[in-house]
Design an enzyme around this catalytic site. Structure first.
Site, PDB file in Angstrom:
ATOM      1  CE1 TYR A 314      -3.067   3.852  -1.558  1.00  0.00           C
ATOM      2  CE2 TYR A 314      -2.933   5.026   0.534  1.00  0.00           C
ATOM      3  CZ  TYR A 314      -2.487   4.823  -0.753  1.00  0.00           C
ATOM      4  OH  TYR A 314      -1.463   5.603  -1.253  1.00  0.00           O
ATOM      5  CB  CYS A 407      -0.213  -6.491   4.246  1.00  0.00           C
ATOM      6  SG  CYS A 407      -0.273  -5.873   2.580  1.00  0.00           S
TER       7      CYS A 407
HETATM    8  N1  SAH Z   1      -8.762  -0.827   4.218  1.00  0.00           N
HETATM    9  C1  SAH Z   1      -9.355  -1.936   3.523  1.00  0.00           C
HETATM   10  C2  SAH Z   1      -8.608  -2.380   2.251  1.00  0.00           C
HETATM   11  C3  SAH Z   1      -7.127  -2.466   2.290  1.00  0.00           C
HETATM   12  S1  SAH Z   1      -6.425  -3.237   0.872  1.00  0.00           S
HETATM   13  C4  SAH Z   1      -9.607  -3.100   4.451  1.00  0.00           C
HETATM   14  O1  SAH Z   1      -9.136  -3.119   5.582  1.00  0.00           O
HETATM   15  O2  SAH Z   1     -10.320  -4.014   4.075  1.00  0.00           O
HETATM   16  C5  SAH Z   1      -5.833  -1.859  -0.032  1.00  0.00           C
HETATM   17  C6  SAH Z   1      -6.886  -1.198  -0.914  1.00  0.00           C
HETATM   18  O3  SAH Z   1      -6.261  -0.083  -1.564  1.00  0.00           O
HETATM   19  C7  SAH Z   1      -7.445  -2.073  -2.011  1.00  0.00           C
HETATM   20  O4  SAH Z   1      -8.854  -2.059  -1.909  1.00  0.00           O
HETATM   21  C8  SAH Z   1      -6.986  -1.396  -3.313  1.00  0.00           C
HETATM   22  O5  SAH Z   1      -7.935  -1.484  -4.353  1.00  0.00           O
HETATM   23  C9  SAH Z   1      -6.808   0.040  -2.882  1.00  0.00           C
HETATM   24  N2  SAH Z   1      -5.853   0.841  -3.667  1.00  0.00           N
HETATM   25  C10 SAH Z   1      -4.697   0.450  -4.232  1.00  0.00           C
HETATM   26  N3  SAH Z   1      -4.049   1.482  -4.789  1.00  0.00           N
HETATM   27  C11 SAH Z   1      -4.831   2.571  -4.580  1.00  0.00           C
HETATM   28  C12 SAH Z   1      -4.697   3.948  -4.920  1.00  0.00           C
HETATM   29  N4  SAH Z   1      -3.642   4.397  -5.586  1.00  0.00           N
HETATM   30  N5  SAH Z   1      -5.669   4.805  -4.532  1.00  0.00           N
HETATM   31  C13 SAH Z   1      -6.758   4.345  -3.847  1.00  0.00           C
HETATM   32  N6  SAH Z   1      -6.924   3.050  -3.483  1.00  0.00           N
HETATM   33  C14 SAH Z   1      -5.981   2.169  -3.864  1.00  0.00           C
END
Ligand code: SAH
Length: 451
Positions: A314, A407
Protein backbone atom coordinates in the site's frame (compact mmCIF):
# COMPACT_ATOMS: atom_id res chain seq x y z
CA UNK A 1 -36.83 0.75 25.45
CA UNK A 2 -38.49 4.18 25.45
CA UNK A 3 -38.05 6.45 22.43
CA UNK A 4 -36.17 9.76 22.46
CA UNK A 5 -37.98 12.73 20.87
CA UNK A 6 -36.33 15.32 18.61
CA UNK A 7 -36.05 18.85 20.10
CA UNK A 8 -36.54 17.44 23.62
CA UNK A 9 -34.18 18.81 26.23
CA UNK A 10 -32.52 16.21 28.45
CA UNK A 11 -29.99 16.53 31.25
CA UNK A 12 -27.02 14.22 31.50
CA UNK A 13 -23.36 13.64 32.30
CA UNK A 14 -20.68 12.74 29.76
CA UNK A 15 -19.30 9.30 30.70
CA UNK A 16 -17.26 8.46 27.60
CA UNK A 17 -16.04 9.83 24.25
CA UNK A 18 -17.20 8.14 21.04
CA UNK A 19 -14.84 7.02 18.29
CA UNK A 20 -15.86 10.23 16.44
CA UNK A 21 -14.90 12.44 19.39
CA UNK A 22 -18.43 13.16 20.62
CA UNK A 23 -19.41 13.14 24.31
CA UNK A 24 -21.46 10.06 25.31
CA UNK A 25 -24.44 10.30 27.66
CA UNK A 26 -26.27 7.18 28.79
CA UNK A 27 -30.04 7.52 29.35
CA UNK A 28 -33.06 5.23 29.70
CA UNK A 29 -33.66 5.94 26.01
CA UNK A 30 -30.22 4.64 25.02
CA UNK A 31 -27.01 6.57 24.29
CA UNK A 32 -26.85 10.17 23.14
CA UNK A 33 -23.82 11.45 21.23
CA UNK A 34 -23.21 15.15 21.92
CA UNK A 35 -20.95 17.49 19.90
CA UNK A 36 -18.25 19.26 21.93
CA UNK A 37 -19.23 17.76 25.30
CA UNK A 38 -16.14 16.83 27.31
CA UNK A 39 -15.64 13.89 29.64
CA UNK A 40 -17.19 14.48 33.08
CA UNK A 41 -19.22 17.53 32.01
CA UNK A 42 -22.92 17.77 32.86
CA UNK A 43 -25.23 19.64 30.53
CA UNK A 44 -28.71 20.23 29.22
CA UNK A 45 -28.80 18.73 25.77
CA UNK A 46 -31.17 19.43 22.90
CA UNK A 47 -31.87 16.30 20.87
CA UNK A 48 -31.18 16.97 17.19
CA UNK A 49 -31.74 13.42 15.95
CA UNK A 50 -33.79 10.83 17.80
CA UNK A 51 -33.20 7.19 16.88
CA UNK A 52 -33.91 3.80 18.43
CA UNK A 53 -31.30 3.43 21.17
CA UNK A 54 -28.91 5.97 19.57
CA UNK A 55 -29.61 9.71 19.42
CA UNK A 56 -27.62 12.86 18.73
CA UNK A 57 -27.70 16.20 20.49
CA UNK A 58 -26.08 19.59 21.04
CA UNK A 59 -25.25 21.42 24.25
CA UNK A 60 -28.06 23.81 25.26
CA UNK A 61 -26.58 24.79 28.62
CA UNK A 62 -23.42 23.62 30.33
CA UNK A 63 -24.00 22.81 34.01
CA UNK A 64 -20.50 21.76 35.03
CA UNK A 65 -17.40 22.60 33.02
CA UNK A 66 -14.33 20.40 32.51
CA UNK A 67 -10.95 21.95 33.39
CA UNK A 68 -9.92 20.88 29.90
CA UNK A 69 -12.48 23.15 28.21
CA UNK A 70 -10.97 26.12 26.30
CA UNK A 71 -12.41 28.82 24.05
CA UNK A 72 -12.17 27.56 20.44
CA UNK A 73 -9.73 29.47 18.25
CA UNK A 74 -11.94 28.83 15.23
CA UNK A 75 -15.26 30.73 15.05
CA UNK A 76 -17.04 27.97 13.11
CA UNK A 77 -15.62 24.93 14.88
CA UNK A 78 -18.97 23.42 15.88
CA UNK A 79 -20.70 24.07 12.56
CA UNK A 80 -17.89 22.84 10.28
CA UNK A 81 -17.43 19.46 11.94
CA UNK A 82 -13.80 19.09 10.83
CA UNK A 83 -12.18 19.74 14.23
CA UNK A 84 -14.09 18.21 17.14
CA UNK A 85 -11.40 19.18 19.69
CA UNK A 86 -11.19 22.96 19.12
CA UNK A 87 -12.87 23.49 22.50
CA UNK A 88 -10.55 21.16 24.46
CA UNK A 89 -6.92 21.36 25.56
CA UNK A 90 -4.46 19.50 23.34
CA UNK A 91 -3.52 17.27 26.31
CA UNK A 92 -7.17 16.16 26.54
CA UNK A 93 -7.19 15.37 22.81
CA UNK A 94 -3.99 13.29 23.04
CA UNK A 95 -5.31 11.37 26.09
CA UNK A 96 -8.50 10.62 24.15
CA UNK A 97 -6.55 9.40 21.11
CA UNK A 98 -4.48 7.00 23.19
CA UNK A 99 -7.68 5.72 24.85
CA UNK A 100 -9.28 5.23 21.43
CA UNK A 101 -6.42 2.98 20.29
CA UNK A 102 -6.44 1.04 23.61
CA UNK A 103 -10.20 0.48 23.45
CA UNK A 104 -10.10 -0.69 19.83
CA UNK A 105 -7.34 -3.20 20.56
CA UNK A 106 -9.27 -4.55 23.57
CA UNK A 107 -12.81 -4.51 22.25
CA UNK A 108 -12.43 -5.10 18.52
CA UNK A 109 -9.11 -6.97 18.51
CA UNK A 110 -9.93 -8.97 21.67
CA UNK A 111 -6.27 -8.59 22.65
CA UNK A 112 -5.46 -8.17 26.34
CA UNK A 113 -2.32 -6.78 27.96
CA UNK A 114 -1.10 -4.72 24.98
CA UNK A 115 0.57 -1.52 26.14
CA UNK A 116 -0.12 1.56 24.01
CA UNK A 117 2.51 4.34 24.15
CA UNK A 118 1.56 7.96 24.76
CA UNK A 119 0.58 9.68 21.51
CA UNK A 120 3.40 11.58 19.79
CA UNK A 121 1.79 15.01 19.48
CA UNK A 122 2.70 18.31 17.84
CA UNK A 123 4.48 21.19 19.55
CA UNK A 124 1.89 23.51 18.08
CA UNK A 125 -1.21 21.76 16.73
CA UNK A 126 -2.22 24.65 14.46
CA UNK A 127 -1.82 25.64 10.80
CA UNK A 128 -0.21 22.33 9.88
CA UNK A 129 -2.26 21.17 6.89
CA UNK A 130 -0.44 21.45 3.55
CA UNK A 131 -3.58 20.81 1.49
CA UNK A 132 -6.98 22.43 1.56
CA UNK A 133 -9.91 22.36 -0.82
CA UNK A 134 -12.48 25.07 -0.45
CA UNK A 135 -15.90 25.46 -2.13
CA UNK A 136 -16.90 28.85 -3.54
CA UNK A 137 -20.41 30.36 -3.82
CA UNK A 138 -22.17 33.69 -4.32
CA UNK A 139 -24.01 35.53 -1.59
CA UNK A 140 -25.90 38.36 -3.35
CA UNK A 141 -23.09 40.09 -5.28
CA UNK A 142 -20.27 38.90 -3.03
CA UNK A 143 -18.10 35.87 -3.75
CA UNK A 144 -17.79 33.77 -0.58
CA UNK A 145 -15.77 30.68 0.31
CA UNK A 146 -15.43 28.54 3.39
CA UNK A 147 -16.43 25.13 4.59
CA UNK A 148 -19.51 23.04 4.16
CA UNK A 149 -21.72 22.99 7.23
CA UNK A 150 -21.38 19.48 8.66
CA UNK A 151 -23.22 16.93 6.46
CA UNK A 152 -24.67 19.64 4.13
CA UNK A 153 -23.64 21.64 1.05
CA UNK A 154 -24.30 25.01 2.70
CA UNK A 155 -21.13 27.13 2.83
CA UNK A 156 -20.14 28.77 6.11
CA UNK A 157 -17.72 31.57 5.22
CA UNK A 158 -14.32 31.39 6.90
CA UNK A 159 -11.33 33.63 6.24
CA UNK A 160 -8.66 31.73 8.16
CA UNK A 161 -8.91 28.06 9.14
CA UNK A 162 -7.03 27.21 12.34
CA UNK A 163 -5.41 24.04 10.98
CA UNK A 164 -4.53 25.00 7.43
CA UNK A 165 -1.32 26.71 6.27
CA UNK A 166 -1.84 30.43 6.93
CA UNK A 167 -0.72 31.33 3.38
CA UNK A 168 -3.86 29.66 2.00
CA UNK A 169 -6.27 32.07 3.72
CA UNK A 170 -4.63 35.13 2.08
CA UNK A 171 -4.65 33.49 -1.35
CA UNK A 172 -8.32 32.51 -1.10
CA UNK A 173 -9.25 36.08 -0.18
CA UNK A 174 -7.34 37.41 -3.20
CA UNK A 175 -9.05 34.86 -5.48
CA UNK A 176 -12.54 35.84 -4.23
CA UNK A 177 -11.94 39.56 -4.82
CA UNK A 178 -10.43 38.95 -8.28
CA UNK A 179 -13.39 36.74 -9.23
CA UNK A 180 -15.66 39.71 -8.46
CA UNK A 181 -13.40 42.06 -10.46
CA UNK A 182 -13.29 39.79 -13.55
CA UNK A 183 -16.93 38.65 -13.25
CA UNK A 184 -15.96 35.00 -12.85
CA UNK A 185 -18.90 33.47 -11.00
CA UNK A 186 -18.71 30.57 -8.57
CA UNK A 187 -20.49 27.43 -9.71
CA UNK A 188 -24.05 26.98 -8.46
CA UNK A 189 -24.88 23.32 -7.85
CA UNK A 190 -28.66 23.80 -7.97
CA UNK A 191 -28.83 25.75 -11.23
CA UNK A 192 -25.60 24.38 -12.73
CA UNK A 193 -24.46 27.88 -13.63
CA UNK A 194 -21.17 29.67 -12.95
CA UNK A 195 -17.56 28.60 -13.32
CA UNK A 196 -15.40 28.04 -10.22
CA UNK A 197 -16.45 25.02 -8.13
CA UNK A 198 -13.56 24.67 -5.70
CA UNK A 199 -10.08 26.05 -5.14
CA UNK A 200 -7.44 23.59 -3.99
CA UNK A 201 -4.23 24.86 -2.44
CA UNK A 202 -1.14 22.77 -1.70
CA UNK A 203 1.91 24.15 0.03
CA UNK A 204 5.41 22.80 0.46
CA UNK A 205 6.94 23.15 3.92
CA UNK A 206 10.51 22.73 2.75
CA UNK A 207 10.56 24.85 -0.43
CA UNK A 208 7.67 27.22 0.41
CA UNK A 209 6.21 26.59 -3.05
CA UNK A 210 2.45 27.02 -3.40
CA UNK A 211 0.13 25.35 -5.91
CA UNK A 212 -3.30 26.81 -6.69
CA UNK A 213 -5.81 24.63 -8.54
CA UNK A 214 -8.92 26.32 -9.93
CA UNK A 215 -11.53 23.59 -10.28
CA UNK A 216 -13.93 24.81 -12.93
CA UNK A 217 -17.04 23.67 -14.68
CA UNK A 218 -15.82 24.68 -18.14
CA UNK A 219 -12.69 24.27 -20.28
CA UNK A 220 -12.02 27.98 -20.57
CA UNK A 221 -13.64 31.21 -19.43
CA UNK A 222 -13.43 34.94 -20.28
CA UNK A 223 -10.86 36.90 -18.27
CA UNK A 224 -8.89 33.77 -17.29
CA UNK A 225 -5.45 34.96 -18.37
CA UNK A 226 -5.74 38.41 -16.81
CA UNK A 227 -7.16 36.87 -13.64
CA UNK A 228 -4.17 34.51 -13.29
CA UNK A 229 -1.66 37.27 -14.18
CA UNK A 230 -3.04 39.56 -11.49
CA UNK A 231 -3.35 36.75 -8.93
CA UNK A 232 0.31 35.77 -9.12
CA UNK A 233 1.31 39.43 -9.05
CA UNK A 234 -0.54 40.21 -5.83
CA UNK A 235 0.30 36.85 -4.23
CA UNK A 236 3.90 36.24 -5.40
CA UNK A 237 4.20 33.23 -3.09
CA UNK A 238 2.18 31.25 -5.67
CA UNK A 239 4.56 29.12 -7.76
CA UNK A 240 2.09 27.35 -10.03
CA UNK A 241 -1.56 27.69 -11.09
CA UNK A 242 -3.51 24.81 -12.64
CA UNK A 243 -7.00 24.74 -14.06
CA UNK A 244 -8.82 21.48 -13.49
CA UNK A 245 -12.06 20.88 -15.35
CA UNK A 246 -14.86 18.97 -13.68
CA UNK A 247 -18.14 19.03 -15.62
CA UNK A 248 -19.75 16.13 -13.77
CA UNK A 249 -22.57 16.33 -11.25
CA UNK A 250 -20.55 14.79 -8.45
CA UNK A 251 -19.12 15.25 -4.96
CA UNK A 252 -15.66 14.28 -6.19
CA UNK A 253 -13.69 17.52 -6.29
CA UNK A 254 -11.21 17.01 -9.13
CA UNK A 255 -12.31 16.33 -12.70
CA UNK A 256 -10.30 14.49 -15.31
CA UNK A 257 -8.37 17.18 -17.18
CA UNK A 258 -5.71 19.60 -15.97
CA UNK A 259 -4.14 22.58 -17.73
CA UNK A 260 -1.12 24.40 -16.36
CA UNK A 261 -1.82 28.17 -16.46
CA UNK A 262 1.31 29.33 -14.65
CA UNK A 263 4.60 27.74 -13.49
CA UNK A 264 5.70 24.09 -13.58
CA UNK A 265 2.39 22.38 -12.75
CA UNK A 266 3.78 20.73 -9.62
CA UNK A 267 5.54 21.62 -6.38
CA UNK A 268 8.40 19.88 -4.61
CA UNK A 269 8.53 18.99 -0.93
CA UNK A 270 11.06 17.12 1.17
CA UNK A 271 10.60 14.42 3.78
CA UNK A 272 13.63 13.37 5.83
CA UNK A 273 15.97 14.67 3.12
CA UNK A 274 14.26 13.03 0.12
CA UNK A 275 12.54 15.10 -2.57
CA UNK A 276 8.98 14.47 -3.77
CA UNK A 277 7.26 16.14 -6.71
CA UNK A 278 3.59 16.69 -5.96
CA UNK A 279 0.99 17.21 -8.66
CA UNK A 280 -2.58 18.28 -7.99
CA UNK A 281 -3.63 14.63 -7.77
CA UNK A 282 -0.71 13.06 -5.90
CA UNK A 283 -1.42 11.47 -2.55
CA UNK A 284 0.81 13.14 0.01
CA UNK A 285 0.43 13.11 3.78
CA UNK A 286 -1.29 16.34 4.91
CA UNK A 287 0.80 16.98 8.03
CA UNK A 288 4.39 17.55 6.88
CA UNK A 289 5.72 17.94 10.44
CA UNK A 290 4.25 14.78 11.91
CA UNK A 291 4.85 12.67 8.80
CA UNK A 292 8.57 12.71 9.56
CA UNK A 293 7.86 11.41 13.07
CA UNK A 294 5.52 8.76 11.65
CA UNK A 295 8.04 7.49 9.11
CA UNK A 296 10.94 7.61 11.58
CA UNK A 297 8.90 5.49 13.98
CA UNK A 298 8.02 2.99 11.24
CA UNK A 299 11.65 2.71 10.07
CA UNK A 300 12.92 2.30 13.65
CA UNK A 301 10.40 -0.49 14.23
CA UNK A 302 11.49 -2.21 11.01
CA UNK A 303 15.14 -2.47 12.26
CA UNK A 304 16.40 -2.59 8.67
CA UNK A 305 19.78 -4.00 7.69
CA UNK A 306 21.75 -4.02 4.44
CA UNK A 307 20.85 -7.63 3.56
CA UNK A 308 17.10 -7.22 4.02
CA UNK A 309 14.46 -7.41 1.35
CA UNK A 310 11.51 -5.17 2.14
CA UNK A 311 7.91 -5.19 0.96
CA UNK A 312 6.35 -1.69 1.06
CA UNK A 313 2.68 -2.65 0.75
CA UNK A 314 0.00 0.00 0.00
CA UNK A 315 2.86 2.23 -1.07
CA UNK A 316 1.18 5.41 -2.33
CA UNK A 317 3.92 7.47 -4.00
CA UNK A 318 6.52 5.15 -2.38
CA UNK A 319 7.57 7.58 0.35
CA UNK A 320 8.26 4.79 2.83
CA UNK A 321 9.93 2.52 0.27
CA UNK A 322 12.23 5.31 -0.91
CA UNK A 323 13.18 6.31 2.64
CA UNK A 324 13.95 2.68 3.46
CA UNK A 325 15.85 1.90 0.24
CA UNK A 326 19.31 3.18 1.33
CA UNK A 327 19.18 0.88 4.37
CA UNK A 328 18.28 -2.42 2.65
CA UNK A 329 19.25 -4.66 -0.26
CA UNK A 330 16.01 -4.25 -2.18
CA UNK A 331 12.56 -2.70 -1.80
CA UNK A 332 9.40 -3.83 -3.58
CA UNK A 333 6.63 -1.21 -3.43
CA UNK A 334 3.12 -2.32 -4.37
CA UNK A 335 0.34 0.19 -5.07
CA UNK A 336 -3.03 -0.03 -6.80
CA UNK A 337 -3.36 3.50 -8.23
CA UNK A 338 -1.61 4.05 -11.54
CA UNK A 339 -1.03 7.79 -10.95
CA UNK A 340 0.65 7.10 -7.59
CA UNK A 341 2.85 4.42 -9.21
CA UNK A 342 3.96 6.92 -11.87
CA UNK A 343 4.70 9.47 -9.13
CA UNK A 344 6.65 6.80 -7.25
CA UNK A 345 8.79 5.95 -10.29
CA UNK A 346 9.51 9.66 -10.85
CA UNK A 347 10.34 10.12 -7.16
CA UNK A 348 12.82 7.22 -7.34
CA UNK A 349 14.52 8.93 -10.32
CA UNK A 350 14.47 12.33 -8.65
CA UNK A 351 16.39 10.88 -5.69
CA UNK A 352 18.63 8.55 -7.78
CA UNK A 353 17.38 5.47 -5.94
CA UNK A 354 17.79 2.28 -7.95
CA UNK A 355 17.20 -0.63 -5.56
CA UNK A 356 13.41 -0.25 -5.64
CA UNK A 357 10.90 -2.11 -7.79
CA UNK A 358 7.51 -0.42 -8.07
CA UNK A 359 4.58 -2.64 -8.97
CA UNK A 360 1.08 -1.53 -9.93
CA UNK A 361 -1.15 -4.20 -8.38
CA UNK A 362 -3.68 -5.07 -5.75
CA UNK A 363 -1.60 -6.10 -2.72
CA UNK A 364 -3.75 -9.15 -2.01
CA UNK A 365 -3.50 -10.42 -5.59
CA UNK A 366 0.23 -9.66 -5.77
CA UNK A 367 1.14 -11.49 -2.60
CA UNK A 368 -1.08 -14.51 -3.18
CA UNK A 369 0.20 -15.10 -6.70
CA UNK A 370 3.67 -16.31 -5.77
CA UNK A 371 3.99 -15.86 -2.00
CA UNK A 372 7.26 -13.91 -2.50
CA UNK A 373 9.82 -14.02 0.33
CA UNK A 374 10.58 -10.84 2.29
CA UNK A 375 12.62 -10.26 5.45
CA UNK A 376 10.56 -7.24 6.45
CA UNK A 377 7.09 -5.97 5.52
CA UNK A 378 5.81 -2.43 6.09
CA UNK A 379 2.10 -2.12 5.33
CA UNK A 380 0.07 1.09 5.28
CA UNK A 381 -3.44 0.24 4.06
CA UNK A 382 -6.31 2.75 3.66
CA UNK A 383 -9.00 3.25 6.34
CA UNK A 384 -10.76 -0.01 5.57
CA UNK A 385 -7.62 -1.92 6.52
CA UNK A 386 -6.19 -4.97 4.80
CA UNK A 387 -7.90 -8.20 3.70
CA UNK A 388 -7.97 -11.61 5.45
CA UNK A 389 -6.32 -13.06 2.30
CA UNK A 390 -3.42 -10.58 2.43
CA UNK A 391 -2.92 -11.20 6.14
CA UNK A 392 -2.96 -14.97 5.80
CA UNK A 393 -0.41 -14.75 2.97
CA UNK A 394 1.82 -12.63 5.26
CA UNK A 395 1.51 -15.36 7.88
CA UNK A 396 2.70 -17.89 5.30
CA UNK A 397 5.69 -15.92 4.02
CA UNK A 398 6.74 -15.19 7.64
CA UNK A 399 8.77 -11.96 7.48
CA UNK A 400 10.79 -11.66 10.69
CA UNK A 401 9.48 -8.10 11.23
CA UNK A 402 6.17 -6.57 10.25
CA UNK A 403 5.26 -2.89 10.69
CA UNK A 404 1.59 -1.98 10.36
CA UNK A 405 0.72 1.73 9.86
CA UNK A 406 -2.96 2.51 10.20
CA UNK A 407 -5.23 5.55 10.13
CA UNK A 408 -8.17 3.70 11.71
CA UNK A 409 -7.75 1.95 15.07
CA UNK A 410 -10.89 -0.18 14.47
CA UNK A 411 -9.65 -1.89 11.30
CA UNK A 412 -6.13 -2.04 12.73
CA UNK A 413 -7.41 -3.93 15.79
CA UNK A 414 -9.42 -6.30 13.58
CA UNK A 415 -6.31 -7.09 11.51
CA UNK A 416 -4.01 -7.42 14.55
CA UNK A 417 -6.27 -10.13 15.95
CA UNK A 418 -5.74 -12.14 12.75
CA UNK A 419 -1.97 -11.62 12.87
CA UNK A 420 -1.57 -12.27 16.60
CA UNK A 421 -1.22 -16.08 16.37
CA UNK A 422 1.91 -15.72 14.22
CA UNK A 423 3.39 -12.40 15.37
CA UNK A 424 4.07 -10.85 18.78
CA UNK A 425 2.86 -7.28 19.12
CA UNK A 426 5.96 -5.55 20.47
CA UNK A 427 5.05 -1.87 20.44
CA UNK A 428 2.04 0.29 19.62
CA UNK A 429 2.81 3.94 18.90
CA UNK A 430 0.01 6.40 18.04
CA UNK A 431 1.11 9.55 16.19
CA UNK A 432 -1.05 12.65 15.96
CA UNK A 433 -1.23 13.38 12.25
CA UNK A 434 -4.64 15.07 12.26
CA UNK A 435 -4.55 17.44 15.24
CA UNK A 436 -7.89 18.84 16.46
CA UNK A 437 -9.84 16.07 14.65
CA UNK A 438 -10.76 12.66 16.08
CA UNK A 439 -8.51 10.80 13.64
CA UNK A 440 -5.39 9.10 14.92
CA UNK A 441 -2.60 7.29 13.12
CA UNK A 442 -0.94 4.26 14.74
CA UNK A 443 2.30 2.41 14.02
CA UNK A 444 2.56 -1.15 15.31
CA UNK A 445 5.77 -3.17 15.56
CA UNK A 446 5.25 -6.92 15.16
CA UNK A 447 7.85 -9.66 15.33
CA UNK A 448 7.56 -13.25 14.10
CA UNK A 449 6.94 -15.65 17.01
CA UNK A 450 9.62 -18.29 17.55
CA UNK A 451 8.44 -21.34 15.63
N1 SAH B 1 2.27 4.48 2.34
C1 SAH B 1 1.82 5.65 1.64
C2 SAH B 1 0.33 5.65 1.27
C3 SAH B 1 -0.66 5.18 2.27
S1 SAH B 1 -2.33 5.48 1.81
C4 SAH B 1 2.20 6.91 2.38
O1 SAH B 1 2.64 6.87 3.52
O2 SAH B 1 2.11 7.98 1.80
C5 SAH B 1 -2.85 3.89 1.28
C6 SAH B 1 -2.51 3.59 -0.18
O3 SAH B 1 -2.97 2.26 -0.45
C7 SAH B 1 -3.17 4.49 -1.19
O4 SAH B 1 -2.16 5.02 -2.03
C8 SAH B 1 -4.11 3.56 -1.98
O5 SAH B 1 -4.20 3.89 -3.35
C9 SAH B 1 -3.44 2.22 -1.81
N2 SAH B 1 -4.32 1.04 -1.92
C10 SAH B 1 -5.60 0.91 -1.51
N3 SAH B 1 -6.04 -0.34 -1.69
C11 SAH B 1 -5.01 -1.03 -2.24
C12 SAH B 1 -4.85 -2.38 -2.66
N4 SAH B 1 -5.84 -3.26 -2.55
N5 SAH B 1 -3.65 -2.77 -3.16
C13 SAH B 1 -2.64 -1.86 -3.27
N6 SAH B 1 -2.73 -0.57 -2.87
C14 SAH B 1 -3.91 -0.15 -2.39
Amino acid sequence: MLDMVKKNIIRGKCVDISSEGKGVIKTVYGVVFVDSLLLGEEAEIEITYAGKGVSYGVIKRLITMSKDRIAPKCPISTACGGCCFQNATYEYELRYKKHKVEEAIKRIGHLEGIKVNDVLGMNNPEHYRNKIQVPFAKDHKKVIYGFYKSKTHKIIPLKQCNIEDEKAGHILEAIARLMEKYHIDPYNEDYRTGIIRHVLIRTSRSTNEVMVVLVSNVDTFPGRNNFVKELVKIRPEISTVIQNTNKRDTNVILGESDKVLFGRGFITDEILGLKFNISCRSFFQVNPIQVEILYKTALNFAKLSKNDTLLDAYAGVCTIGLLAAPHVKKVTSVELEKSAVINGINNARLNSINNIEIIEADCTEYINKELPKFDVVIMDPPRKGSTPEFLSAIKKIKPSRLVYISCDPATLARDLEILSDTFNIEEVQPVDMFSRSFHVETVVCLRLKEQ
